[in-house]
Design an enzyme around this catalytic site. Structure first.
Site, PDB file in Angstrom:
ATOM      1  N   GLY A 102      42.859  43.476 -17.058  1.00  0.00           N
ATOM      2  CA  GLY A 102      43.356  43.534 -17.990  1.00  0.00           C
ATOM      3  C   GLY A 102      44.043  45.202 -18.000  1.00  0.00           C
ATOM      4  O   GLY A 102      43.322  46.054 -18.133  1.00  0.00           O
ATOM      5  N   ARG A 166      42.122  39.880 -11.894  1.00  0.00           N
ATOM      6  CA  ARG A 166      41.272  38.915 -12.429  1.00  0.00           C
ATOM      7  C   ARG A 166      39.823  37.823 -11.622  1.00  0.00           C
ATOM      8  O   ARG A 166      38.937  37.174 -11.878  1.00  0.00           O
ATOM      9  CB  ARG A 166      41.490  38.019 -13.521  1.00  0.00           C
ATOM     10  CG  ARG A 166      41.791  38.798 -14.558  1.00  0.00           C
ATOM     11  CD  ARG A 166      42.719  38.603 -15.432  1.00  0.00           C
ATOM     12  NE  ARG A 166      43.710  38.529 -16.503  1.00  0.00           N
ATOM     13  CZ  ARG A 166      42.683  39.395 -17.876  1.00  0.00           C
ATOM     14  NH1 ARG A 166      41.459  39.814 -18.313  1.00  0.00           N
ATOM     15  NH2 ARG A 166      43.570  39.963 -18.731  1.00  0.00           N
ATOM     16  N   ASP A 197      32.375  42.780 -17.823  1.00  0.00           N
ATOM     17  CA  ASP A 197      31.880  41.956 -16.552  1.00  0.00           C
ATOM     18  C   ASP A 197      32.763  42.755 -15.295  1.00  0.00           C
ATOM     19  O   ASP A 197      31.935  42.644 -14.245  1.00  0.00           O
ATOM     20  CB  ASP A 197      34.060  41.103 -16.958  1.00  0.00           C
ATOM     21  CG  ASP A 197      32.770  39.700 -17.553  1.00  0.00           C
ATOM     22  OD1 ASP A 197      32.221  40.297 -18.084  1.00  0.00           O
ATOM     23  OD2 ASP A 197      33.839  38.454 -17.853  1.00  0.00           O
ATOM     24  N   LYS A 223      36.972  50.529 -18.444  1.00  0.00           N
ATOM     25  CA  LYS A 223      38.305  50.949 -19.419  1.00  0.00           C
ATOM     26  C   LYS A 223      38.356  49.554 -19.805  1.00  0.00           C
ATOM     27  O   LYS A 223      37.918  48.773 -19.622  1.00  0.00           O
ATOM     28  CB  LYS A 223      39.185  50.377 -17.669  1.00  0.00           C
ATOM     29  CG  LYS A 223      40.686  49.684 -18.033  1.00  0.00           C
ATOM     30  CD  LYS A 223      40.752  48.166 -17.369  1.00  0.00           C
ATOM     31  CE  LYS A 223      39.963  47.689 -17.905  1.00  0.00           C
ATOM     32  NZ  LYS A 223      40.233  45.972 -17.304  1.00  0.00           N
ATOM     33  N   THR A 224      39.232  49.293 -20.841  1.00  0.00           N
ATOM     34  CA  THR A 224      39.451  48.185 -21.452  1.00  0.00           C
ATOM     35  C   THR A 224      40.082  48.755 -23.209  1.00  0.00           C
ATOM     36  O   THR A 224      39.633  49.610 -23.926  1.00  0.00           O
ATOM     37  CB  THR A 224      38.412  46.903 -22.151  1.00  0.00           C
ATOM     38  OG1 THR A 224      38.808  46.824 -23.512  1.00  0.00           O
ATOM     39  CG2 THR A 224      37.011  47.660 -22.765  1.00  0.00           C
ATOM     40  N   ASP A 226      40.276  46.926 -25.559  1.00  0.00           N
ATOM     41  CA  ASP A 226      39.723  46.724 -26.753  1.00  0.00           C
ATOM     42  C   ASP A 226      38.353  47.061 -27.220  1.00  0.00           C
ATOM     43  O   ASP A 226      38.353  47.250 -28.365  1.00  0.00           O
ATOM     44  CB  ASP A 226      38.848  45.337 -26.363  1.00  0.00           C
ATOM     45  CG  ASP A 226      39.873  44.067 -26.039  1.00  0.00           C
ATOM     46  OD1 ASP A 226      41.294  44.314 -26.062  1.00  0.00           O
ATOM     47  OD2 ASP A 226      39.365  42.775 -25.902  1.00  0.00           O
TER      48      ASP A 226
END
Lengths: 564, 564
Positions: A102, A166, A197, A223-224, A226
């Site tokens: 994402g 993805r 992941d 990276k994220t 979240d």
């Protein structure tokens, strides 16, 4: 079916991703193009890599050692300044870069950082951008990145320079495809920009290339939005800072609206399924009346009734003080953290796989007592959603449940009950919000822009120094940029194993909200005051110049402060 | 029931609105407190009022003259500089101010402007803030505004300094209450900050006070994020600029996400029920693939099927180009503009008032052919909503229909049909958004902050010059602030009448999007390119310093440019 769609989607994204036209940029976008990106001082002059001690794993080191026989135990490395001039530039390196998963604000700057490193520190190197995520590696779809191509993306949001995807490189055939691409392009290195992941996948690829005695090295980048990929050496994943500030701007606005109007409870669901870092950071930035942290809900084994009662209690107390309004933050993954909901869904999946749902409700007799109780407690719309909307595997689609609307409905019911009992005399009107996509692709904050550029520059340095299987790590982030530390952390040192289908699979454990950690502790120490008093803060829109423009998020500051 | 609730709600808002604590402000909020508010040059030195010619009305002047026998025909006034010093300051004025209706960024600055005018240009005046909207006038609930009280609200969003409300002063008893309050506080003047209805109400109050030979004068101020209160003399309502920029930031982010992900169509519903100015402005700022303008839909008598087909056609054409993503803007009031939907709802209200909805659908036979056809065309969820959710008067609740979700569902159905016919080979995934509350209470842009301060300062000047029944009007807004013109426009000149319950009621006509106007024409000339090419613009977060921080919105620039 889902897989087919997702491959199609990647194809769509990859094929005709039209290049940006800086000519149609807004004034703010244009002004960001030339925003200076300061480097940590160690990256400004000549440096060398200093290896640390051999590393282990986050858990089950024996299994990790078996899964990564070539990489396990390798040291992390730190960049330190040297006196010597970088007179013997590495020459003719061929590097690939891929965006995986994402969007997160700053991805384009990581690529800029790698590119500038190659331009400034090597001779005649080439940077390939693989298109549409890991599928681009497997299908050898790429674009050669040039200064003109990259320039319009500097300090801009999104991943559209090369797009993302993805897919994972998982099967032997897929590893073979990656190998063929690496051989075809004669790659010296590959930078994988992704979450937990994707970085696990990066490490598997590094191991595979090493085992095949190929020269292609692999470096990861954290990276994220979240915020759940971090550890001591990697204090933050990029994008979290920008996303939280965008959500907090909106929450602050809604808070001002709530206090001005005086008649709405705003239930705000925030992106972030697996961990509640975003909700926690937004709470620290804005001081809502209520914020749920999934990790706490799970630790306390709370039920949906507990959650509903907590909200209802606060609403009743506020009504007594004359406040019939408020703001409540809900992490997207809240119900995933409630054990009884998981149980109900597991039972529903089992029952619905074998039985029809008869109108008389006989099927319900197959539910265990507690699950039946919970099911009956749910609002009608949610019941129907659970029974009717299923994914291609026939499973209940938990992700489609609009938790904020469900809670509004359950709170309404509970308040009506209390009203009849004479325990509540206020009035309640819920407004639901979901803040998600708005935050993934905003213009990166000064922090994310600079941090990403350093991550990319460091990735270039690690690759050119012959490193593989490391994740680019930039530390000391609460100090001025000049003093940031730069290095690479062994990806295997972040790993543990999970048992899946009878096999051990390596995983980088998601960093959950630590209930003993400084950010949660600060929240917990203040939430009772926030619940009843109105301590709303409106962070306002992200500024790129002037007051507030160089602020770092609370989570990072508190975590680094607690470490220090 | 609805009325009872709304009164309760106002009570809630009014009672315990806790004062702001600047001590818990964010850095950006704090920095805004001392943001300088430049005045138009005419307000900086001595000035005098020059009356224009006698005014008429926007329509039916004879009826307006009957409704406003004391005020009709009075001239608008302009402030012009004079050489003389304002040595004889007016003394001891007692002024009230009230916020009426929904929030709009900048309201606090209007109050600051009035206050500063009184402080700087009069001796010993008092400003009362009526709490919770017009109900505060009727119940004489007020707070005396002081520099310390006002300061924390300077350049801040929201209306919580004195809160707002939606009550109107309508009945003879209510006018009497307002009179009593004016007498009790010995008011020389009252400033009503509100939209079209509130300014109509302000004018009725001005007429009432004049008729009663009271000294209390009434001045209006144009407020609404919807942008539908404007005319030649009042080129903009405040709040529109900020709200559109907040929505456009989010739309720009979602666009970058769409182009990066390559697999979502984002359907964005935007606040603004009666007119589509917000959607038009956001379209001009961001260049979406599709934007519907309600006024055009109505003028062309489009059906829901037309709207669905237009979207579907664009999606199919984009799929052929390889783009399976896009962004579509939908004004909140879209379905109010579709004649056949209005017809269906009228019939449903009639039928549901008298009949039960039988399961066999016999009730449907009472629908006219076209309405039945439309009803069957609607998605199941919307059908149920139309039949089940009704307001206390038994009417269908149109405002609860989530148009963006309805359109996603209808487009899905149409695309499946075309897929079967071999006319579409793409893939479609809709994401719905509603941007509303986020935009009403943001920190005002530099434009809104300055504009509001000038509106307030001008209102003070008009009141102190003995004017009543005018709306504060600041013009020449596309020039530097120094050159802005300042005056007051006769409220009766904006009015027309509507026939309600057999009586003529005065109304300030809502300013709809003009299909011949420059903003719509610009949009219409570009939308075909935007539909198929990707010309997305990301305006980014509102900046208070540096590039973009003093930009004015497109609608205002285009309208003023066309006038010039």
């Amino acid at each position: 079916m889902a897989t087919a769609n997702s491959v199609l989607a990647n194809d769509g994204a990859k094929g005709p991703a039209p290049p940006r036209l800086a000519s149609v940029y807004s004034e703010v976008q244009t002004s960001r193009l030339n925003h200076p990106l300061p480097l940590p001082s160690v990256l400004k002059g000549p440096f060398k890599l200093v290896d640390g001690p051999p590393s282990s794993a986050a858990g089950n080191p024996d299994e990790i050692a078996k899964l990564f026989p070539n990489l396990f135990g390798q040291p992390s490395a730190n960049l330190v300044p040297t006196g010597s001039d970088p007179s013997d530039l590495a020459g003719g390196l061929r590097i690939g870069v891929v965006l995986s998963g994402g969007q997160a604000p700053g991805g384009h700057n990581v690529i800029s950082g790698i590119f500038d490193y190659l331009q400034e520190r090597t001779n005649g190197s080439i940077l390939y951008g693989f298109k549409g995520g890991p599928a681009g590696i497997m299908k050898c779809k790429y674009v050669e990145l040039t200064p003109d191509f990259i320039y319009p993306y500097r300090n801009q949001g999104g991943f559209d320079m090369i797009c993302s995807g993805r897919d994972k490189i998982e099967t032997p055939e897929q590893f073979k495809q990656a190998e063929e691409t690496a051989m075809k392009l004669d790659l010296d290195g590959l930078v994988v920009i992704g979450g937990d992941d994707s970085n696990t996948n990066a490490c598997l690829l590094a191991e595979y290339f090493r085992q095949k005695n190929m020269k292609t090295r692999v470096i990861g980048c954290p990276k994220t939005i979240d915020g759940d990929l971090k550890c001591k050496e990697v204090p933050a994943s990029f994008g979290f800072d920008t996303a939280c500030k965008i959500y907090s701007e909106m929450i602050g606005n809604v808070m001002t609206d709530a206090r001005s109007t005086g008649k709405y409870y705003h239930f705000v669901r925030l992106m972030g399924r697996a961990a509640s870092h975003i909700t926690l950071e937004c709470a620290l930035q804005t001081h809502p009346n209520i914020a749920f942290i999934g990790e706490e809900v799970a630790a306390k084994k709370q039920t949906l009734k507990n959650v509903t009662d907590y909200i209802t209690d606060v609403i009743c107390k506020r009504a007594e003080l004359g406040y019939n309004y408020g703001v409540i933050l809900i992490p997207e993954g809240l119900i995933d953290f409630i054990p009884e909901v998981q149980q109900l869904i597991a039972e529903l999946n089992e029952i619905l796989a074998h039985d029809v749902v008869d109108e008389d409700g006989l099927w319900k007799k197959k539910l265990q007592h507690q699950s039946l109780h919970l099911f009956e407690f749910l609002p009608q719309a949610i019941k129907e959603q659970l029974l009717l909307e299923r994914d291609p595997h026939g499973n209940v689609q938990v992700s489609k449940i609009e938790t904020e609307k469900m809670l509004i409905s359950m709170v309404e019911t509970e308040l009506e009950k209390r009203k009849l009992e004479g325990k509540y005399a206020g009035h309640f009107k819920g407004q639901s919000h979901f803040f998600g996509y708005e935050g993934r692709c905003g213009l990166p904050t000064n922090f994310d822009a600079t941090y990403c550029y350093a991550l990319g520059y460091a990735a270039g340095a690690l690759l050119c120094s012959g490193k593989t299987g490391l994740i680019s790590s930039v530390g000391n982030l609460n100090a001025p940029v000049n003093e940031w530390t730069v290095g690479g952390t062994a990806l295997t040192s972040l790993m543990d194993v999970e048992r899946r289908h009878g096999k051990f699979k390596p995983v980088i454990k998601k960093a959950m909200v630590e209930l003993e950690g400084a950010p949660f502790q600060k929240f917990a120490s203040m939430r009772d005051v926030w619940a009843l008093k109105n301590r709303y803060i409106s962070p306002g829109p992200i500024q790129f110049i002037g007051p507030g423009s160089n602020d770092v998020n609370h989570t990072l500051l508190l975590e680094l402060g607690a470490q220090a």
